[in-house]
Scaffold this motif. Structure first.
Motif, PDB file in Angstrom:
ATOM      1  N   LEU A  84      49.159  53.056  44.525  1.00  0.00           N
ATOM      2  CA  LEU A  84      48.826  53.479  43.163  1.00  0.00           C
ATOM      3  C   LEU A  84      49.758  52.898  42.116  1.00  0.00           C
ATOM      4  CD1 LEU A  84      48.454  57.205  44.149  1.00  0.00           C
ATOM      5  CD2 LEU A  84      46.590  55.587  43.854  1.00  0.00           C
ATOM      6  N   GLY A  85      50.747  52.144  42.549  1.00  0.00           N
ATOM      7  CA  GLY A  85      51.726  51.608  41.611  1.00  0.00           C
ATOM      8  C   GLY A  85      52.918  52.541  41.519  1.00  0.00           C
ATOM      9  N   HIS A 100      59.538  49.351  30.994  1.00  0.00           N
ATOM     10  CA  HIS A 100      58.332  48.566  31.305  1.00  0.00           C
ATOM     11  C   HIS A 100      58.629  47.516  32.368  1.00  0.00           C
ATOM     12  CE1 HIS A 100      60.120  45.453  28.752  1.00  0.00           C
ATOM     13  NE2 HIS A 100      59.240  44.619  29.285  1.00  0.00           N
ATOM     14  N   ASP A 101      59.914  47.142  32.450  1.00  0.00           N
ATOM     15  CA  ASP A 101      60.299  46.119  33.409  1.00  0.00           C
ATOM     16  C   ASP A 101      60.357  46.670  34.826  1.00  0.00           C
ATOM     17  OD1 ASP A 101      60.638  43.476  33.228  1.00  0.00           O
ATOM     18  OD2 ASP A 101      62.825  43.510  33.021  1.00  0.00           O
ATOM     19  N   ARG A 102      60.386  47.983  34.942  1.00  0.00           N
ATOM     20  CA  ARG A 102      60.499  48.584  36.264  1.00  0.00           C
ATOM     21  C   ARG A 102      59.137  48.985  36.836  1.00  0.00           C
ATOM     22  NH1 ARG A 102      63.335  53.409  35.605  1.00  0.00           N
ATOM     23  NH2 ARG A 102      63.471  53.251  33.345  1.00  0.00           N
ATOM     24  N   VAL A 103      58.080  48.741  36.060  1.00  0.00           N
ATOM     25  CA  VAL A 103      56.750  49.121  36.511  1.00  0.00           C
ATOM     26  C   VAL A 103      56.231  48.116  37.543  1.00  0.00           C
ATOM     27  CG1 VAL A 103      54.355  49.445  35.769  1.00  0.00           C
ATOM     28  CG2 VAL A 103      56.243  50.231  34.315  1.00  0.00           C
ATOM     29  N   GLU A 104      55.713  48.640  38.653  1.00  0.00           N
ATOM     30  CA  GLU A 104      55.146  47.776  39.700  1.00  0.00           C
ATOM     31  C   GLU A 104      53.667  48.120  39.876  1.00  0.00           C
ATOM     32  OE1 GLU A 104      56.960  45.533  41.197  1.00  0.00           O
ATOM     33  OE2 GLU A 104      58.968  46.182  40.553  1.00  0.00           O
ATOM     34  N   ALA A 105      52.850  47.087  40.040  1.00  0.00           N
ATOM     35  CA  ALA A 105      51.422  47.325  40.218  1.00  0.00           C
ATOM     36  C   ALA A 105      51.141  47.856  41.622  1.00  0.00           C
ATOM     37  CB  ALA A 105      50.657  46.022  40.007  1.00  0.00           C
ATOM     38  N   GLY A 106      50.089  48.666  41.751  1.00  0.00           N
ATOM     39  CA  GLY A 106      49.662  49.144  43.065  1.00  0.00           C
ATOM     40  C   GLY A 106      48.496  48.308  43.563  1.00  0.00           C
ATOM     41  N   ALA A 107      48.105  48.560  44.821  1.00  0.00           N
ATOM     42  CA  ALA A 107      46.984  47.808  45.401  1.00  0.00           C
ATOM     43  C   ALA A 107      45.722  47.984  44.556  1.00  0.00           C
ATOM     44  CB  ALA A 107      46.735  48.257  46.836  1.00  0.00           C
ATOM     45  N   ILE A 108      45.547  49.186  43.994  1.00  0.00           N
ATOM     46  CA  ILE A 108      44.322  49.421  43.207  1.00  0.00           C
ATOM     47  C   ILE A 108      44.279  48.519  41.971  1.00  0.00           C
ATOM     48  CG2 ILE A 108      43.923  51.801  43.964  1.00  0.00           C
ATOM     49  CD1 ILE A 108      45.149  52.758  41.336  1.00  0.00           C
ATOM     50  N   HIS A 109      45.464  48.210  41.414  1.00  0.00           N
ATOM     51  CA  HIS A 109      45.476  47.355  40.218  1.00  0.00           C
ATOM     52  C   HIS A 109      45.331  45.882  40.581  1.00  0.00           C
ATOM     53  CE1 HIS A 109      47.976  50.992  39.234  1.00  0.00           C
ATOM     54  NE2 HIS A 109      46.947  51.114  38.418  1.00  0.00           N
ATOM     55  N   SER A 133      39.276  31.406  40.508  1.00  0.00           N
ATOM     56  CA  SER A 133      39.411  31.739  41.934  1.00  0.00           C
ATOM     57  C   SER A 133      38.411  32.845  42.247  1.00  0.00           C
ATOM     58  CB  SER A 133      40.826  32.197  42.246  1.00  0.00           C
ATOM     59  OG  SER A 133      41.112  33.356  41.514  1.00  0.00           O
ATOM     60  N   THR A 134      38.138  33.069  43.569  1.00  0.00           N
ATOM     61  CA  THR A 134      37.219  34.157  43.917  1.00  0.00           C
ATOM     62  C   THR A 134      37.908  35.477  43.642  1.00  0.00           C
ATOM     63  OG1 THR A 134      38.018  34.036  46.170  1.00  0.00           O
ATOM     64  CG2 THR A 134      35.931  32.929  45.705  1.00  0.00           C
ATOM     65  N   ALA A 135      37.085  36.527  43.633  1.00  0.00           N
ATOM     66  CA  ALA A 135      37.620  37.854  43.340  1.00  0.00           C
ATOM     67  C   ALA A 135      38.698  38.199  44.367  1.00  0.00           C
ATOM     68  CB  ALA A 135      36.491  38.866  43.407  1.00  0.00           C
ATOM     69  N   PRO A 136      39.728  38.941  43.937  1.00  0.00           N
ATOM     70  CA  PRO A 136      40.816  39.246  44.874  1.00  0.00           C
ATOM     71  C   PRO A 136      40.357  40.168  45.997  1.00  0.00           C
ATOM     72  CG  PRO A 136      41.118  40.424  42.799  1.00  0.00           C
ATOM     73  CD  PRO A 136      39.974  39.491  42.599  1.00  0.00           C
ATOM     74  N   PHE A 137      40.962  39.996  47.171  1.00  0.00           N
ATOM     75  CA  PHE A 137      40.763  40.905  48.290  1.00  0.00           C
ATOM     76  C   PHE A 137      42.120  41.496  48.614  1.00  0.00           C
ATOM     77  CE2 PHE A 137      41.407  41.517  52.839  1.00  0.00           C
ATOM     78  CZ  PHE A 137      40.431  42.444  53.110  1.00  0.00           C
ATOM     79  N   ILE A 138      42.241  42.806  48.459  1.00  0.00           N
ATOM     80  CA  ILE A 138      43.533  43.450  48.701  1.00  0.00           C
ATOM     81  C   ILE A 138      43.370  44.438  49.849  1.00  0.00           C
ATOM     82  CG2 ILE A 138      45.363  44.875  47.696  1.00  0.00           C
ATOM     83  CD1 ILE A 138      45.183  42.217  46.303  1.00  0.00           C
TER      84      ILE A 138
END
Ligand code: ADP
Length: 636
Positions: A205-206, A223-232, A189-194
Motif C-alpha cells: 500500500l506504500g 515527501h522525500d520519505r514517501v515510497e510507492a506501494g505495489a498498488i501504485h 511500453s506495455t502496461a505494468p505487471f506487478i
C-alpha cells in the motif's frame, strides 16, 4: 512480424492437426517447433481461462483465479498486462507541501515527463545554491578587504564569521524542494505487471519512511520519505496477488478501498514511526486486480473483497489436466519447445525424449486419458533433463536424460517414502509374504506424487460396554473416520454377526502424518472380516479402494503411485477399483513386478485376498448374502 506469423501458424497447427502438413508429434526434435511470440498464446490447456483473460483485459475487469500452484496463474496475469488496451501511461510525482508539510502534494504527468521535471528541479536547485555561495564569498571578501584597508582586522573577522553563519543557517533547503518521482513509466511500453504476492502492508500500500532526525535542519523532508506501494506501481496495469488469503485482513480491506476509489493515500505503516504523521494526497492506483489462490484459500479471503471482484469481474477455475488427444499432445510438445526456448541454456529434446515426457505427463495427471497441467513441475523436469544433457555436452536431450532426470528430480515426499519403505523392511514392519489374520496391506499417497504401503491390523474382542464400538487408531482424519463407520454396515452384512456384541479395533501402522480420505475402506473391511471370521489374509497382496455401503468398490486417487509403492515394497498383487484401471500409467520396470487386479465389489476383493481351506465355504456364504441383498434391491 515473421515470428508472430510463425506463432499463429503453430496455433493453427495445434487447432487443426489433420490439415497440418507435418503433425508436431512427428518432428525430429523440439527445436523444429515454432514458439508463439505473445505470452497468452503460450498458455497451454487453459482455454477457458485464456478466453476469460482476453475478455477481462479488453474491459479492464478484475479476475479471481482458483487452482493448483504451477498451472499458469501468474503467467496468465502477465499475459493480461500485455493484452490491456493501450492507454497513456503516467508518471506520479510527489511535491513538498509548503502549507502542511505532513500532506505532500501528488501530481501526475504524462509518461517520461516525471524524470525530466525532477531533473530540471535538481538543476535549478544546484544553480541557486551556486549563486548563493558565490554571493556569500564576495560579501566576505568585501568585508575582509574593507577591514584590512581600514586596519580593523578583528572587526572584519567577526563580521565575516557572523554573516557566514547567519546565511548558512538560514539557507533554505533548495534540494529539499525537489519533487520525488514516485512511479516512473516508459512511454510506449506495455502496461505494468506487478506481483504483490506475500507483500507486507508497506510494500503493498506504500509507506512513509521513519525519520530519526525530526528537526534542527537535519530532517529529511516528508515527501522525500514517501515510497510507492505495489498498488501504485500497478497504476493502469495489472496487480497480481497469489495466495490472496494470506494477506492480513487489514491489507485486504485496504486493497478493497483502493479498488473502489482508484486512488489511495500513502501513509507510514508502522504506528510509532514519524512516517505515520505523514499522509499524502490521494495517489492514483487504477489497476486491474488478478487475485489467485486454491479453493480453500479463496473461501478464506475477505468476503467484501471477493464479492467486489466477483461483482466487477470474473472468477476462473484452472484446469489440472487436459484430455490426451492428438491436438493436446501437440500442445504439450509445443510446451516443451517453449520451456527450452525460455530457458535459453538447455538443448532441445528428441522424439523419444518427448515421448518419455509425455508418458510422465500422463502419469502425473492421475486420471485416465489425461495429461497433467501442473506444468511448472513438468518444466522443472525438462530443465533437469536439459541440464544433464548439457553437462554431457550433448547436442540434443534424449530419453535417457529424461529418465535420469526423473530419478533425480523427485519430490521430498517421494524420497521420504522410499526411505520409509527401506527402513520399515529392515524392521519387518512391511510383511509381504505368508498370510496373517486381521492384517492387510493397504496403500496410501503421501504428498501428491508418492505412494506408500500402509498396513492395517484389525482385532475383535467381546465388547466391554453396553454396545460394541469400532475403535480406529493411527491419526485418522474426518473422512477416514466416516469411512470406518460405513464399513461397519458391510461387516454386519457379510459376517452375519452383529458387531453390537464386539469391539472392533483397527490400527493403522506407521501413519505419522495421519490418514486422509477413504481409500483405505476396502482395506479396513477386509481386515475386520478376516479378524471376525478368523481367515488369514495374503500378505503378498496390497489393496486400495473406497467402499460404498452396498459393497461396491469405488475409484480412488493416486492409483499409479500406490501401485509403484507396492511394487517397490515387494508386493506381488495389487487390488484396485476397476474404474481406476485406465488411470494406471506405471513405468516399465514395475510392470514385471506386480500383477494388477481390478475389482468392482468387496466380494472380489475377499476372493483375491483371503486364504484358507474354509475360504470356499466363506465365499459361498458371502455370495449367498450378496444374492439376497441384490434380490431385495431388485424387489424394490
Ligand atoms: P502459478 O502462478 O499457477 O503457480 P505459474 O504461472 O507461475 O504458475 O507457472 C510457472 C511456470 O510453469 C510458467 O512460467 C510456465 O513456464 C509453466 N506453465 C505453467 N502453466 C502453464 C500453462 N498452462 N501453459 C504453459 N506453461 C505453463
Amino acid at each position: 512480424t515473421g515470428a508472430e506469423e510463425a506463432g499463429n501458424a503453430a496455433a493453427e497447427t495445434s487447432a487443426a492437426p489433420e490439415t497440418a502438413p507435418v503433425p508436431l508429434s512427428e518432428v525430429a526434435h523440439s527445436g523444429e517447433i515454432p514458439v508463439p511470440e505473445s505470452l497468452i498464446d503460450q498458455v497451454i490447456g487453459q482455454e477457458h481461462a485464456v478466453e476469460v483473460m482476453r475478455k477481462a483485459a479488453i474491459q479492464r475487469r478484475h479476475v479471481l483465479m482458483i487452482g493448483t500452484p504451477g498451472t499458469g496463474k501468474s503467467m496468465l496475469a502477465k499475459a493480461m498486462a500485455e493484452l490491456l488496451p493501450k492507454e497513456e501511461m503516467q508518471d506520479i510525482l510527489i511535491y513538498p507541501n509548503t502549507e502542511d508539510p505532513n500532506e505532500p502534494v501528488v501530481r501526475t504527468v504524462p509518461s517520461g515527463r516525471g524524470k525530466e521535471i525532477v531533473g530540471a528541479h535538481k538543476q535549478e536547485a544546484r544553480k541557486r545554491t551556486q549563486t548563493r555561495s558565490t554571493l556569500i564569498l564576495l560579501l566576505i571578501f568585501g568585508i575582509m578587504g574593507y577591514a584590512l584597508i581600514s586596519g580593523q582586522l578583528l572587526f572584519g573577522i567577526i563580521a565575516a564569521a557572523f554573516i557566514f553563519m547567519a546565511l548558512q543557517y538560514s539557507r533554505p533547503k533548495e534540494e529539499a524542494m525537489v519533487p520525488k518521482l514516485l512511479v516512473s513509466t516508459k512511454p510506449d511500453s506495455t502496461a505494468p505487471f506487478i506481483d504483490g504476492t506475500g507483500s507486507h502492508a508497506g510494500a503493498l500500500l506504500g509507506d512513509v519512511r521513519h525519520d530519526p532526525f525530526q528537526s534542527g535542519g537535519l530532517e529529511t523532508p516528508s515527501h522525500d520519505r514517501v515510497e510507492a506501494g505495489a498498488i501504485h506501481k500497478a497504476h493502469k496495469g495489472v496487480l497480481f496477488i497469489d495466495e490472496i488469503n494470506t494477506l492480513t485482513p487489514h491489507s485486504q480491506q485496504s486493497l478493497l478501498t483502493a479498488l473502489q476509489e482508484g486512488e489511495y493515500s500513502i501513509t507510514g505503516q508502522s504506528e510509532r514511526s514519524s512516517g505515520a504523521m505523514v499522509r499524502t494526497e490521494p495517489v492514483p492506483c487504477r489497476f486491474v486486480m488478478v487475485a489467485a489462490g486454491n479453493l480453500d484459500g479463496v473461501q478464506g479471503m475477505h468476503p467484501a473483497l471477493r464479492s467486489r471482484i466477483r461483482g466487477y469481474g470474473y472468477e476462473v477455475y484452472m484446469q489440472e489436466t487436459m484430455p490426451d488427444t492428438p491436438e493436446n499432445r501437440d500442445k504439450f510438445i509445443r510446451f516443451i519447445a517453449q520451456e527450452v526456448k525460455n530457458d535459453g541454456k538447455i538443448p532441445h529434446f528428441d522424439q523419444e525424449a518427448i515421448d518419455e515426457l509425455m508418458l510422465e505427463a500422463r502419469r502425473r495427471s492421475n486420471r485416465k486419458g489425461h495429461l497433467t497441467l501442473k506444468l511448472r513441475d513438468m518444466g522443472g523436469l525438462i530443465r533437469v533433463a536439459g541440464d544433464l544433457a548439457r553437462q554431457e555436452g550433448a547436442e540434443i536431450a534424449t530419453a535417457r536424460h529424461v529418465l535420469d532426470a526423473k530419478s533425480m528430480a523427485r519430490s521430498i515426499e517421494d524420497q521420504i517414502s522410499d526411505e520409509y519403505i527401506r527402513r520399515s523392511r529392515e524392521y519387518d514392519l512391511t510383511v509381504v509374504e505368508g498370510a496373517l489374520v486381521g492384517r492387510v496391506n493397504g496403500l496410501a499417497v503421501m504428498g501428491t506424487d508418492s505412494g506408500s504401503v500402509l498396513p492395517i491390523v484389525a482385532e475383535v474382542t467381546p465388547t466391554q460396554g453396553a454396545t460394541g464400538q469400532v475403535i480406529a487408531t493411527g491419526l485418522l482424519k474426518e473422512i477416514a473416520q466416516e469411512s470406518i463407520k460405513n464399513v461397519s454396515a458391510i461387516i454386519k452384512k457379510f459376517t452375519g454377526k452383529d458387531i453390537k456384541n464386539m469391539d472392533v479395533h483397527i490400527q493403522f501402522l506407521g501413519t505419522y502424518s495421519g490418514v486422509e480420505g477413504d481409500s483405505a475402506s476396502v482395506t479396513v473391511a477386509t481386515g475386520v472380516i478376516s479378524a471376525i471370521e478368523n481367515i488369514p489374509v495374503r500378505q503378498d497382496v496390497a489393496m486400495t479402494g473406497s467402499l460404498s455401503v452396498r459393497g461396491q468398490v469405488l475409484p480412488i486417487g493416486g492409483v499409479t503411485y500406490k501401485i509403484e509403492a507396492a511394487a517397490k515394497a515387494g508386493i506381488r498383487k495389487v487390488i484396485i477399483p476397476q474404474s481406476n484401471l485406465a488411470d494406471v500409467v506405471i513405468e516399465e520396470e514395475y510392470k514385471k513386478m506386480v500383477e494388477i487386479v481390478p475389482v468392482t465389489t468387496i466380494e472380489e476383493v475377499l476372493e483375491h485376498a483371503l486364504m484358507f481351506e474354509r475360504k470356499e465355504d466363506f465365499m459361498a456364504k458371502i455370495k449367498e448374502i450378496s444374492a439376497r441383498r441384490l434380490s431385495i434391491f431388485s424387489e424394490k
